[in-house]
Enzyme design. Structure first.
Site, PDB file in Angstrom:
ATOM      1  N   GLU A 189       3.619  18.088  32.945  1.00 32.01           N
ATOM      2  CA  GLU A 189       2.508  18.891  33.969  1.00 32.01           C
ATOM      3  C   GLU A 189       2.318  17.672  35.362  1.00 32.01           C
ATOM      4  O   GLU A 189       2.705  16.593  34.958  1.00 32.01           O
ATOM      5  CB  GLU A 189       1.464  19.187  33.411  1.00 32.01           C
ATOM      6  CG  GLU A 189       0.394  18.355  32.832  1.00 32.01           C
ATOM      7  CD  GLU A 189      -0.641  17.818  33.953  1.00 32.01           C
ATOM      8  OE1 GLU A 189      -0.788  18.512  35.013  1.00 32.01           O
ATOM      9  OE2 GLU A 189      -0.958  16.581  33.739  1.00 32.01           O
ATOM     10  N   ARG A 224      -1.669  23.061  31.534  1.00 31.05           N
ATOM     11  CA  ARG A 224      -0.509  23.044  32.635  1.00 31.05           C
ATOM     12  C   ARG A 224       0.811  22.662  32.192  1.00 31.05           C
ATOM     13  O   ARG A 224       1.794  22.751  32.839  1.00 31.05           O
ATOM     14  CB  ARG A 224      -0.980  21.865  33.621  1.00 31.05           C
ATOM     15  CG  ARG A 224      -2.149  22.324  34.562  1.00 31.05           C
ATOM     16  CD  ARG A 224      -2.399  21.346  35.820  1.00 31.05           C
ATOM     17  NE  ARG A 224      -2.695  20.098  35.525  1.00 31.05           N
ATOM     18  CZ  ARG A 224      -3.985  19.757  35.039  1.00 31.05           C
ATOM     19  NH1 ARG A 224      -5.017  20.548  35.149  1.00 31.05           N
ATOM     20  NH2 ARG A 224      -4.365  18.294  34.793  1.00 31.05           N
ATOM     21  N   SER A 266      -1.468   8.393  36.628  1.00 27.36           N
ATOM     22  CA  SER A 266      -2.475   8.754  37.470  1.00 27.36           C
ATOM     23  C   SER A 266      -2.755   7.802  38.770  1.00 27.36           C
ATOM     24  O   SER A 266      -2.959   6.427  38.658  1.00 27.36           O
ATOM     25  CB  SER A 266      -4.010   8.514  36.455  1.00 27.36           C
ATOM     26  OG  SER A 266      -5.039   9.059  37.224  1.00 27.36           O
ATOM     27  N   HIS A 278     -14.574   7.098  31.965  1.00 26.37           N
ATOM     28  CA  HIS A 278     -13.683   8.533  32.416  1.00 26.37           C
ATOM     29  C   HIS A 278     -14.741   9.414  32.866  1.00 26.37           C
ATOM     30  O   HIS A 278     -14.358  10.108  33.917  1.00 26.37           O
ATOM     31  CB  HIS A 278     -12.734   8.703  31.545  1.00 26.37           C
ATOM     32  CG  HIS A 278     -11.926  10.059  32.039  1.00 26.37           C
ATOM     33  ND1 HIS A 278     -11.985  11.167  31.788  1.00 26.37           N
ATOM     34  CD2 HIS A 278     -10.739   9.753  32.602  1.00 26.37           C
ATOM     35  CE1 HIS A 278     -10.997  11.940  32.610  1.00 26.37           C
ATOM     36  NE2 HIS A 278     -10.313  11.121  32.979  1.00 26.37           N
ATOM     37  N   PHE A 292     -14.864  12.561  40.943  1.00 28.87           N
ATOM     38  CA  PHE A 292     -14.009  13.391  41.547  1.00 28.87           C
ATOM     39  C   PHE A 292     -14.405  14.606  42.054  1.00 28.87           C
ATOM     40  O   PHE A 292     -14.148  15.361  43.141  1.00 28.87           O
ATOM     41  CB  PHE A 292     -12.643  13.181  40.534  1.00 28.87           C
ATOM     42  CG  PHE A 292     -11.662  14.107  41.275  1.00 28.87           C
ATOM     43  CD1 PHE A 292     -11.016  13.817  42.425  1.00 28.87           C
ATOM     44  CD2 PHE A 292     -11.484  15.545  40.624  1.00 28.87           C
ATOM     45  CE1 PHE A 292      -9.783  14.817  42.967  1.00 28.87           C
ATOM     46  CE2 PHE A 292     -10.312  15.920  41.069  1.00 28.87           C
ATOM     47  CZ  PHE A 292      -9.559  15.934  42.186  1.00 28.87           C
ATOM     48  N   HIS A 338      -2.001  12.926  39.454  1.00 27.42           N
ATOM     49  CA  HIS A 338      -1.511  12.522  37.985  1.00 27.42           C
ATOM     50  C   HIS A 338      -0.469  13.423  37.797  1.00 27.42           C
ATOM     51  O   HIS A 338      -0.025  14.606  37.910  1.00 27.42           O
ATOM     52  CB  HIS A 338      -2.634  12.315  37.191  1.00 27.42           C
ATOM     53  CG  HIS A 338      -3.008  13.574  36.134  1.00 27.42           C
ATOM     54  ND1 HIS A 338      -4.316  13.984  35.843  1.00 27.42           N
ATOM     55  CD2 HIS A 338      -2.115  14.695  35.755  1.00 27.42           C
ATOM     56  CE1 HIS A 338      -4.279  14.997  34.960  1.00 27.42           C
ATOM     57  NE2 HIS A 338      -3.016  15.825  35.082  1.00 27.42           N
TER      58      HIS A 338
END
Length: 353
Positions: A143, A178, A219, A299, A306, A320
């Site tokens: 994905e 995805r 990423s 993370h 983000f 990513h």
């Protein structure tokens, strides 16, 4: 709004999604699209390693040699160059190539210019290390996700097209959903990393056998055209937290299921740094990657930042790509690399299995 899974890859879902059917993501994101003729891609991470700064010219010459072998019909459709220093203080230059045709990759790999150079005893006596870490996922095994729509990097560059706004993002579990295979398969890992040739502690040539459903994440961050505000956002807010998370995985990945983690800076053929970076992480499974992403403080801070800024991004490009692959479609080969390089750290010798 579109599904991230292209129409020709959709099938009756036997595994449920983590959000309701009427879920609406908080901001727009896009994925790469490809023609139905694309069945499988090759992602090749080709490295040159050195410890002594005096070997840098030789390492750059080796890097240029690898790039030169890409000339001709069987070379990759896209490639880029990176550098990083690992936690053993070794420099690593990498050429990352993407092929849309696995047969072309095989012809390139078997060509005299490539095979003869790799197999030569000269590689053992140059004071450099070399590695090949290659995976070839089918189109239902990877994905992508982009916060922009033009000039896609990585595997997006060989896909050739971009979607409209997609639904599967902005929630935990969306990465998995995805991947087209997630409709019917948990993509659980099968087996262990096994050394099949050589001994990592002894140097020389070492081959590691992978296993089904190793997960690979790339990423990336590109601030080449970012204005002052977005450069400050990335360099002052995102980057410090990102580096902390990547360093944790580099140094402690063994404890959380991360085989190898490299935070790399893009370079040109002369080794000059560009305003691009990305992380390359090999994980035992998608599940282990998800668990870390959903629970580790570094993370979570990246994810929160983000979410706060995503809708307002103009020139700062974040993206990513994540894949799983079958063990038979993986190659992990090393020449004179230190024993904590890539898959070498966690690979078991046959006698210990």
């Amino acid at each position: 709004m579109e599904s991230a899974i292209d129409t020709h890859l959709k099938c009756p879902r036997t595994l449920s999604r983590r959000v309701p059917d009427d879920y609406q993501p908080p901001f727009p994101m896009w994925v790469g699209r490809a023609d139905t003729s694309l069945q499988q891609v090759v992602m090749a991470y080709l490295g040159v390693q050195y410890a002594d700064e005096a070997k840098r010219p030789d390492a750059l010459a080796a890097l240029r040699h690898i790039v030169a072998t890409f000339e001709g019909a069987d070379g990759p459709e896209h490639h880029d160059l990176t550098h990083h220093v690992d936690n053993q203080d070794h420099h690593n230059l990498m050429v990352v190539g993407y092929w849309a045709d696995p047969a072309a990759y095989c012809r390139w790999l078997r060509s005299d210019r490539v095979k003869g150079w790799w197999d030569s005893d000269d590689r053992l006596n140059e004071g450099l290390g070399y590695f090949r870490e290659v995976v070839a996922p089918r189109v239902d095994q990877f994905e992508t996700l982009y916060a922009f729509q033009e000039e896609l990097p990585g595997v997006g560059a060989v896909m050739g097209k971009i979607s409209g706004d997609v639904n599967e993002h902005g929630y935990w579990g969306s990465m998995r959903e995805r991947i087209p295979l997630s409709q019917t398969d948990w993509m659980k890992p099968g087996g262990e990393l096994i050394v099949v040739t050589g001994d990592p502690k002894a140097g020389g040539r070492v081959v590691v056998r992978g296993h089904d459903n190793i997960a690979l994440i790339r990423s990336g961050q590109d601030w080449i055209e970012a204005g002052d505000d977005e450069r400050s956002l990335y360099l002052d807010e995102i980057l410090p937290t990102l580096e902390a998370g990547m360093d944790f995985l580099r140094d402690n990945g063994e404890d959380v299921g991360c085989y190898s983690n490299r935070f790399v800076r893009s370079i040109d053929l002369d080794g000059n740094e560009l305003d691009e970076s990305y992380n390359i992480g090999h994980w035992r499974s998608l599940d282990r990657l998800e668990r870390w992403a959903e629970s580790h403080p570094t993370h979570l801070r990246i994810f929160t930042t983000f979410f706060r800024v995503a809708e307002g991004l103009e020139k700062l490009r974040l993206y990513h790509e994540v894949s799983v692959s079958d063990g038979k479609d993986q190659t992990f080969e090393y020449i004179n690399c230190h024993p904590r390089t890539g898959m070498l750290r966690d690979a078991r010798m046959p006698s210990s299995v």
